[in-house]
Design an enzyme around this catalytic site. Sequence first.
Site, PDB file in Angstrom:
ATOM      1  N   GLN A 290       0.798  -1.222   0.000  1.00  0.00           N
ATOM      2  CA  GLN A 290       0.000   0.000   0.000  1.00  0.00           C
ATOM      3  C   GLN A 290       0.837   1.282   0.000  1.00  0.00           C
ATOM      4  OE1 GLN A 290      -2.672  -1.711   3.261  1.00  0.00           O
ATOM      5  NE2 GLN A 290      -4.108  -0.469   2.102  1.00  0.00           N
TER       6      GLN A 290
ATOM      7  N   HIS B 248      -1.487  -5.046 -13.221  1.00  0.00           N
ATOM      8  CA  HIS B 248      -0.913  -4.794 -14.549  1.00  0.00           C
ATOM      9  C   HIS B 248      -1.760  -5.457 -15.637  1.00  0.00           C
ATOM     10  CE1 HIS B 248       3.253  -3.974 -12.580  1.00  0.00           C
ATOM     11  NE2 HIS B 248       2.473  -2.908 -12.598  1.00  0.00           N
TER      12      HIS B 248
ATOM     13  N   ASP C 130       2.494   0.709  -8.435  1.00  0.00           N
ATOM     14  CA  ASP C 130       3.873   0.788  -8.946  1.00  0.00           C
ATOM     15  C   ASP C 130       4.705   1.805  -8.176  1.00  0.00           C
ATOM     16  OD1 ASP C 130       3.003  -1.040 -10.729  1.00  0.00           O
ATOM     17  OD2 ASP C 130       3.384   0.153 -12.540  1.00  0.00           O
TER      18      ASP C 130
ATOM     19  N   ARG D 213       3.692  -0.239  12.969  1.00  0.00           N
ATOM     20  CA  ARG D 213       3.343  -1.516  12.334  1.00  0.00           C
ATOM     21  C   ARG D 213       3.519  -1.376  10.824  1.00  0.00           C
ATOM     22  NH1 ARG D 213      -2.301  -4.077  10.738  1.00  0.00           N
ATOM     23  NH2 ARG D 213      -1.432  -5.964   9.876  1.00  0.00           N
TER      24      ARG D 213
ATOM     25  N   HIS E 150       0.894  -9.343   4.338  1.00  0.00           N
ATOM     26  CA  HIS E 150      -0.230  -8.405   4.246  1.00  0.00           C
ATOM     27  C   HIS E 150      -0.733  -8.450   2.792  1.00  0.00           C
ATOM     28  CE1 HIS E 150      -2.146  -4.798   6.400  1.00  0.00           C
ATOM     29  NE2 HIS E 150      -2.782  -4.907   5.257  1.00  0.00           N
TER      30      HIS E 150
ATOM     31  N   ASN F 278      -2.078 -10.950   7.947  1.00  0.00           N
ATOM     32  CA  ASN F 278      -3.048  -9.886   8.178  1.00  0.00           C
ATOM     33  C   ASN F 278      -4.431 -10.308   7.691  1.00  0.00           C
ATOM     34  OD1 ASN F 278      -3.791  -7.005   8.738  1.00  0.00           O
ATOM     35  ND2 ASN F 278      -4.363  -7.121   6.570  1.00  0.00           N
TER      36      ASN F 278
ATOM     37  N   ASN G  54      -8.146  -5.923  14.259  1.00  0.00           N
ATOM     38  CA  ASN G  54      -8.454  -4.789  13.375  1.00  0.00           C
ATOM     39  C   ASN G  54      -9.963  -4.551  13.417  1.00  0.00           C
ATOM     40  OD1 ASN G  54      -5.790  -4.930  12.622  1.00  0.00           O
ATOM     41  ND2 ASN G  54      -6.164  -5.417  10.475  1.00  0.00           N
TER      42      ASN G  54
ATOM     43  N   TYR H 261     -13.186  -1.744  12.159  1.00  0.00           N
ATOM     44  CA  TYR H 261     -13.630  -0.535  11.468  1.00  0.00           C
ATOM     45  C   TYR H 261     -15.115  -0.228  11.672  1.00  0.00           C
ATOM     46  CZ  TYR H 261      -9.103  -0.356   9.200  1.00  0.00           C
ATOM     47  OH  TYR H 261      -7.766  -0.253   8.976  1.00  0.00           O
TER      48      TYR H 261
ATOM     49  N   GLU I 257      -5.342  -2.154  13.899  1.00  0.00           N
ATOM     50  CA  GLU I 257      -5.854  -1.202  12.899  1.00  0.00           C
ATOM     51  C   GLU I 257      -7.189  -0.641  13.356  1.00  0.00           C
ATOM     52  OE1 GLU I 257      -6.353  -2.386   8.745  1.00  0.00           O
ATOM     53  OE2 GLU I 257      -4.457  -3.483   8.830  1.00  0.00           O
TER      54      GLU I 257
HETATM   55  C1  BGC Z   1      -6.460  -3.890   5.784  1.00  0.00           C
HETATM   56  C2  BGC Z   1      -5.787  -2.634   5.300  1.00  0.00           C
HETATM   57  C3  BGC Z   1      -6.802  -1.709   4.674  1.00  0.00           C
HETATM   58  C4  BGC Z   1      -7.823  -1.350   5.725  1.00  0.00           C
HETATM   59  C5  BGC Z   1      -8.925  -0.440   5.236  1.00  0.00           C
HETATM   60  C6  BGC Z   1      -7.788  -3.665   6.421  1.00  0.00           C
HETATM   61  O1  BGC Z   1      -8.694  -4.587   5.912  1.00  0.00           O
HETATM   62  O2  BGC Z   1      -5.609  -4.613   6.620  1.00  0.00           O
HETATM   63  O3  BGC Z   1      -4.764  -2.991   4.434  1.00  0.00           O
HETATM   64  O4  BGC Z   1      -6.231  -0.568   4.137  1.00  0.00           O
HETATM   65  O5  BGC Z   1      -8.443  -2.498   6.222  1.00  0.00           O
HETATM   66  O6  BGC Z   1      -9.720  -1.023   4.300  1.00  0.00           O
END
Ligand code: BGC
Length: 523
Positions: free
Chosen positions: A52, A72, A85, A110, A155, A199, A343, A345, A416
Amino acid sequence: MWSSSVVARNTAVLLTLSLLKLSKGSSVVKSGVSNYSFPDDFIFGVGTSAFQIEGGWNEGGKGESIWDTYLHKHPTFTYDHSNGDVAADSYHHYMEDIEMIKNLGVQAYRMSISWPRILPNGTDNNINQEGVKYYRTIFEELVKANITPVVTLFHWDMPTPFMDLGGWTNAKVIDYFEDYARVAFSLYGDLVKMWLTINEPKENCITSYGLDISAPALNLHGLGEYLCTHNSLLAHARVYRMYEKEFKPDQKGKLSIVLDASMGLPKDPNKPEDVEAAENYLQMHLGMFAHPIFSEEGDYPRIVREKVNNMSRLQGYSRSRLPYFTDEEITALRGSADFFALNHYITELMSPPTMEPNWKVPSINQDTGVKMETDPLWPMFGAEWQHVYPPGFRKLFNWLQNNYQILKKIPIIVTENGMTDFGGTKDYDRVDYYNDFLYQLLLAIHEDGCNVKGYFAWSLMDVLEWTAGYTYTFGLYSVDFNSPNRTRTPKLSAYNYANIVRTRRIGFDYIKRPEDLNTITSK
Ligand code: BGC
């Protein structure tokens, strides 16, 4: 670290219980300074991953990963037709990155190693010295700066030759992952004391193998995600036991696997069927990965085994689509983590399916059999999947703590958590996001007794967001992807995070929205 005069800040440090208020365009936020503080042994960090940010896709002897190869071959796969790239060009700008990390004042960084940068074909018969040196320099610089490197081995950037052989659906890849891990531990174990094997196996297995959302979009739903899951878990256990035997006695590091979890809540907490749907979701999407490692009995959760077996039988399979572990494998997996790397979100609302769902069949979604929704009142600032609901974070810690007794002995570390938006350095909503999520984390520690010992903001800087390309940004630092230097600029959220790290409390008024300042001036 930046001087505190850089941004407008509240001079009065109020150690009072904060008052709830609604901030324009944002979720519920607080004012004043958090009543609770982060304990002395709590680690703050920031995260990135190799594909990333690095770029340098064919430089310094690096081999190709499946993300290089696939993007690609399929240049329109990402939303904005971009690829990795150059990305944030950390291959050339890593010293700036380290300065940025220092400015935040965090204790840990990390990052991940690109497997094909150090083993261009994926195998240990060809070690790329330039790649080896690249990471060694970074680790040395971090350690010199008193920043603990926390290093992910995988990852998602699988060396292309192994992807051609089936990637994680091929059990033989486990042997080669073990070889790669051994190379990494031998090369860097003197500097790296916190390792993460894989990951988010769930996200990787569902989106890349089960669906066509991530490279290489295999869309082998029903079998692909489970073969990948099974082998990813076995690969993790193999590496954990190898590290334990061959390296831990000397290197004395810690190792875990990163598990991702959305919190699943019942859409209507008064409806038993919604409560059951939420639990089914959590077991199928988190328990499937966590139970083999963190539960006392090991193996997949009973409910997961039953669900996939029953559905497989109904579909006419003579064997379950979810493979079985041997007794030795169950033993190797059980307890194969020194901390719980989490992680998180989003939160989603669960209920039984009401209409004919449009799941791919067979698939993990069909096996789970739950309708997932968001609450339209939860705000959204970037990606369409990210409705912001901070209290789900606290509930998730509690779910984990209630389900896995081992978490009384080993801590949870959030590897995360972060927010998408569409760019710009005046990211007030991201400031609120971090304040609100970190406050829920404080409540989980201080009011619920959850054993949470670390937090890594995602991400240090704007990154290539996989299939979304550069359309959303996550960073504490903005990256100008149009400038040859990939200029990095701190956002308000960077100053805010640095303040939290420095004071070990959340200053809810540290960054003020212009409208708040106007209100104050006009008073
Ligand atoms: C991943 C990251 C990603 C983030 C946001 C996670 O699933 O580990 O690489 O950028 O979420 O989508």
